[in-house]
Design an enzyme around this catalytic site. Structure first.
Site, mmCIF file in Angstrom:
data_model
loop_
_atom_site.group_PDB
_atom_site.id
_atom_site.type_symbol
_atom_site.label_atom_id
_atom_site.label_comp_id
_atom_site.label_asym_id
_atom_site.label_seq_id
_atom_site.Cartn_x
_atom_site.Cartn_y
_atom_site.Cartn_z
ATOM 1 N N GLU A 44 0.825 -1.196 0.000
ATOM 2 C CA GLU A 44 0.000 0.000 0.000
ATOM 3 C C GLU A 44 0.862 1.250 0.000
ATOM 4 O O GLU A 44 1.859 1.333 0.706
ATOM 5 C CB GLU A 44 -0.920 0.010 1.219
ATOM 6 C CG GLU A 44 -2.037 -0.988 1.060
ATOM 7 C CD GLU A 44 -2.997 -1.009 2.234
ATOM 8 O OE1 GLU A 44 -4.139 -1.447 2.035
ATOM 9 O OE2 GLU A 44 -2.620 -0.585 3.334
ATOM 10 N N CYS A 57 3.544 8.658 0.667
ATOM 11 C CA CYS A 57 3.970 7.873 1.821
ATOM 12 C C CYS A 57 4.279 6.457 1.332
ATOM 13 O O CYS A 57 3.405 5.736 0.875
ATOM 14 C CB CYS A 57 2.845 7.882 2.852
ATOM 15 S SG CYS A 57 3.248 6.957 4.325
ATOM 16 N N CYS A 114 5.750 -5.643 9.181
ATOM 17 C CA CYS A 114 6.857 -5.106 9.979
ATOM 18 C C CYS A 114 7.204 -6.133 11.041
ATOM 19 O O CYS A 114 6.312 -6.742 11.630
ATOM 20 C CB CYS A 114 6.428 -3.788 10.635
ATOM 21 S SG CYS A 114 7.780 -2.942 11.482
ATOM 22 N N CYS A 138 5.027 -2.430 17.534
ATOM 23 C CA CYS A 138 4.565 -1.280 18.318
ATOM 24 C C CYS A 138 3.093 -1.498 18.615
ATOM 25 O O CYS A 138 2.316 -1.851 17.723
ATOM 26 C CB CYS A 138 4.803 0.010 17.542
ATOM 27 S SG CYS A 138 6.548 0.211 17.105
ATOM 28 N N CYS A 183 0.157 0.153 16.563
ATOM 29 C CA CYS A 183 0.280 0.209 15.100
ATOM 30 C C CYS A 183 -0.331 -1.029 14.457
ATOM 31 O O CYS A 183 -0.015 -2.157 14.824
ATOM 32 C CB CYS A 183 1.754 0.321 14.702
ATOM 33 S SG CYS A 183 2.031 0.266 12.928
ATOM 34 N N CYS A 241 -1.908 7.157 9.172
ATOM 35 C CA CYS A 241 -0.725 6.555 9.792
ATOM 36 C C CYS A 241 -1.091 5.309 10.567
ATOM 37 O O CYS A 241 -2.010 5.328 11.380
ATOM 38 C CB CYS A 241 -0.111 7.485 10.832
ATOM 39 S SG CYS A 241 0.386 9.045 10.214
HETATM 40 N N1 SAH Z 1 8.290 2.011 10.921
HETATM 41 C C1 SAH Z 1 8.618 3.365 10.821
HETATM 42 C C2 SAH Z 1 7.889 4.096 9.718
HETATM 43 C C3 SAH Z 1 6.416 3.800 9.519
HETATM 44 S S1 SAH Z 1 5.203 4.311 10.680
HETATM 45 C C4 SAH Z 1 8.372 4.055 12.119
HETATM 46 O O1 SAH Z 1 7.770 3.474 13.004
HETATM 47 O O2 SAH Z 1 8.819 5.193 12.258
HETATM 48 C C5 SAH Z 1 4.842 6.046 10.426
HETATM 49 C C6 SAH Z 1 4.376 6.739 11.718
HETATM 50 O O3 SAH Z 1 3.008 6.419 12.049
HETATM 51 C C7 SAH Z 1 5.200 6.303 12.911
HETATM 52 O O4 SAH Z 1 5.537 7.419 13.701
HETATM 53 C C8 SAH Z 1 4.242 5.404 13.638
HETATM 54 O O5 SAH Z 1 4.602 5.267 14.969
HETATM 55 C C9 SAH Z 1 2.928 6.112 13.423
HETATM 56 N N2 SAH Z 1 1.761 5.269 13.722
HETATM 57 C C10 SAH Z 1 1.683 3.929 13.707
HETATM 58 N N3 SAH Z 1 0.430 3.529 14.035
HETATM 59 C C11 SAH Z 1 -0.307 4.636 14.231
HETATM 60 C C12 SAH Z 1 -1.680 4.868 14.552
HETATM 61 N N4 SAH Z 1 -2.533 3.871 14.710
HETATM 62 N N5 SAH Z 1 -2.111 6.142 14.680
HETATM 63 C C13 SAH Z 1 -1.244 7.172 14.468
HETATM 64 N N6 SAH Z 1 0.063 7.005 14.143
HETATM 65 C C14 SAH Z 1 0.534 5.757 14.037
HETATM 66 FE FE1 SF4 Z 2 6.696 -1.160 12.489
HETATM 67 FE FE2 SF4 Z 2 4.430 0.144 12.970
HETATM 68 FE FE3 SF4 Z 2 6.358 0.145 14.783
HETATM 69 FE FE4 SF4 Z 2 6.703 1.530 12.513
HETATM 70 S S1 SF4 Z 2 5.165 1.936 14.100
HETATM 71 S S2 SF4 Z 2 8.191 0.156 13.515
HETATM 72 S S3 SF4 Z 2 5.606 0.173 11.077
HETATM 73 S S4 SF4 Z 2 5.199 -1.660 14.078
#
Ligand code: SAH
Ligand code: SF4
Length: 413
Positions: free
Chosen positions: A126, A139, A146, A150, A153, A384
């Protein structure tokens, strides 16, 4: 995990028997090779004599990255014979567009499918385009899924994971350019690059699926091609790589890629960050902040962006805001507050709007720019952390659940 440092070997794909006859999509792609690799590949194929390698690579480079062609047949300054033998051996085709969704707010989300290219299974990725006043940001994903988890996420819950190749990373940009009209028309004079001011995609962020610094080599290759002045020519100042904090690769990102850095911070105490961003257990806040302080090229004109997702009653108190300011002391920084985007099955909630504003005000008064990121494309799950690809595409009942959550007050979408 023993023996592994920072790069997981997700490139290894299972070997398999010879591809079925006529499986054209399995020809190797010429997209994503450096100039030198392109020349080597052409010469090694036997189609181009060694003394012509560099010149042919330069010609192809121009067609691929300035003109944006995706068919050898369009390269009219190359002989018909060579074009057709190249087409028999290689591909420069774009991925299949499985789905293109356009949100009420103009955000677009594509689901691209890439063929296996010789081994493994096809992948689906995506990519999201966010138009804004005066700019448009693409983006881009760096992995399918991944390996990190987190807790807030959605991507982190996806099981299937593999690194994207440089071709797959770069093709997201090239296909978006096709769809948005950022490549010159076929009839514009040879050599014309659509000037940066006129482009729909003016910026890219490595903030889609995956942790880009766990796929360093492919991300580096793709971003160096994206920023090549005789090609896609995106300024490195307009490329931002976001990491959850893979500390050992941060200095290299500045030295070898030279793009802007964003850090997914989300918590200011190790105990909380261990829970939200578990890679913190390996690389705690002190190490992360040290790596940021010494990021190559860091200055007031080239600040690090700290992303901070606003989770109700988890990390959104004024005490957190104060600690954040203390933590960032001395680092040229911007703070990006991200209202949490809900997804089905999550236990988190987005902070109250009032609380987000209080938090932002505190940070602002301490002298930091702290824009609140407006959620974009929530109605098409493009915001995000909501990305998750076809392998686990959202079931209809999940979609309904999500809509219900949003109506219940988490977002205006
Ligand atoms: N893996 C990398 C890049 C992708 S995530 C990273 O974690 O930085 C892009 C951003 O979206 C990151 O800051 C992530 O923490 C945030 N993010 C992930 N899940 C989210 C959610 N449900 N709501 C808002 N931001 C989120
Ligand atoms: Fe992976 Fe989501 Fe954590 Fe970014 S925020 S490192 S995409 S699990």
């Amino acid at each position: 995990m023993s023996g592994m440092t920072t790069t997981l070997d997700l490139n290894a794909r299972p070997a398999r028997a010879a591809p079925p006859a006529g499986a054209g999509s399995e020809r190797p792609s010429l997209v994503g090779l450096s100039r030198a690799e392109l020349a080597e590949t052409l010469v090694a194929s036997g189609l181009v004599p060694e003394r012509q390698g560099k010149m042919r690579a330069q010609q192809l480079w121009h067609w691929l990255y300035v003109r944006g062609v995706s068919d050898f047949g369009d390269m009219f300054n190359i002989s018909k014979e060579l074009r057709s033998s190249l087409a028999g051996r290689f591909t420069i085709a774009r991925p299949e567009i499985v789905e293109e969704q356009v949100s009420k707010d103009g955000t677009r989300k594509w689901l691209f499918r890439f063929p296996p290219r010789g081994a493994g299974r096809p992948v689906e990725i995506e990519t999201v385009y966010i138009p804004e006043e005066g700019r448009g940001t693409l983006c881009i994903s760096s992995q399918v899924g991944c390996t990190l988890t987190c807790s807030f996420c959605h991507t982190g819950t996806q099981k299937l994971v593999r690194n994207l190749t440089a071709e797959e990373i770069l093709s997201q940009l090239m296909t978006a350019r096709d769809r948005l009209g950022d490549f010159p028309d076929r009839d514009t004079p040879d050599g014309a690059i659509v000037p940066a001011e006129g482009r729909k995609v003016s910026n890219i962020v490595m903030m889609g699926m995956g942790e880009p610094l766990y796929n360093f080599d492919n991300v580096k290759k793709a971003l160096l091609i994206a920023s090549d002045g005789d090609g896609l020519s995106l300024s490195k100042r307009r490329i931002t790589l976001s990491t959850s904090g893979v500390v050992p690769e941060i200095a290299r990102t500045g030295e070898e890629i030279g793009v802007m850095l964003a850090i997914s911070l989300h918590a200011v105490r190790d105990d909380l960050r261990d829970m939200l961003v578990p890679i913190n257990k390996k690389y705690p806040l002190k190490d992360l902040m040290d790596a940021c302080r010494s990021y190559p090229g860091l200055s007031n004109a080239r600040r690090i962006t700290f992303e901070y997702v606003m989770l109700r009653d988890v990390n959104d108190s004024l005490a957190d805001a104060k600690e954040l300011v203390r933590l960032l002391k001395g680092i040229p920084a911007k703070i990006n507050l991200i209202p949490f985007n809900p997804w089905p099955g999550t236990n988190y909630q987005c902070s109250e709007w009032e609380q987000i504003e209080k938090f932002a005000d505190y940070i602002n008064s301490a002298g930091y720019a702290s824009p609140i990121r407006t959620p974009r494309g929530r109605d098409i799950l493009a915001a995000c952390g909501q990305l998750k690809s076809e392998s686990e595409r959202m079931r209809k009942v999940d979609r309904l659940a999500l809509e219900a959550m949003m109506i219940a007050g988490h977002g205006e979408a």
